[in-house]
Design an enzyme around this catalytic site. Sequence first.
Site, PDB file in Angstrom:
ATOM      1  N   ASP A 101       2.167  -0.995   2.102  1.00 14.25           N
ATOM      2  CA  ASP A 101       1.405  -0.897   0.855  1.00 14.25           C
ATOM      3  C   ASP A 101      -0.060  -0.560   1.140  1.00 14.25           C
ATOM      4  OD1 ASP A 101       3.649  -1.593  -0.569  1.00 14.25           O
ATOM      5  OD2 ASP A 101       3.154  -3.733  -0.600  1.00 14.25           O
TER       6      ASP A 101
HETATM    7  N1  URA Z   1       6.551  -5.727   2.225  1.00 11.31           N
HETATM    8  C1  URA Z   1       5.597  -5.595   1.290  1.00 11.31           C
HETATM    9  O1  URA Z   1       5.643  -6.236   0.258  1.00 11.31           O
HETATM   10  N2  URA Z   1       4.592  -4.733   1.510  1.00 11.31           N
HETATM   11  C2  URA Z   1       4.473  -4.007   2.646  1.00 11.31           C
HETATM   12  O2  URA Z   1       3.529  -3.246   2.799  1.00 11.31           O
HETATM   13  C3  URA Z   1       5.484  -4.163   3.621  1.00 11.31           C
HETATM   14  C4  URA Z   1       6.507  -5.028   3.387  1.00 11.31           C
END
Ligand code: URA
Length: 236
Positions: A101
Amino acid sequence: MKRLNKFISDSGVCSRRKADDLILNGSVSVNGKVVRELGTKVNENDSVSVLGKVITNELKEYYLLYKPREVISAVKDDKNRKVVVDLIDTKARIYPIGRLDYDTTGIILLTNDGELSNILTHPKNDIPKEYLAKVKGFFKKEDAIKLSKGVIIDGSLTKPAIFKLKKYDKKTDSSYVKVIITEGRNHQVKNMFAFLNYDTLKLKREKYAFLTLGNLKSGEYRKLSLKEVKKLYSLK
Ligand code: URA
């Protein structure tokens, strides 16, 4: 000379198996002529196109990046925000393997090797990804057990995982939790915590398969060694 399906998968377009399908259904041309024979061999001077687009067979490159916050895990962004490939000095057409993310930090691999990317993202290969999450409140043992066994997210049960409290910080009323998952669903860790009403304050990926960040600082990267690439291939 190499087989046409390998040339296509080496170019990062798709796997060798998918390339065979494309060849058989007439989607592949060599030097302007449709080729349907699976055994066709080509060399680097041949012009190969897939679905009307010429593909190149550049050398394979593999990078391990410590992704900072506020960088998109993509090749380009329609809102012109910084993307992970901007942080790597190369002319090769690399892309991230999977995603983190915008606000997640930590280890992300980038390559132009479509075959390896397929291996590492295929759900059946169960590649472990380890995170350190900071969540609001005290993370209860019973919740660690529930999340480790699996919960229903987007209509299907998550695979067995590890959720383990590392530290509770009384001052900020937040918990540091080690998480190991083998799937790569969108926002999976945050969604799993949210399922039990925990708000994820910070998320960092510390390990991808056997690879760690080592001495890298946020925004830094290194090339993978041949040995590491071979080891990643062996996870198939
Ligand atoms: N899980 C998440 O919620 N975000 C990420 O970036 C990676 C795994």
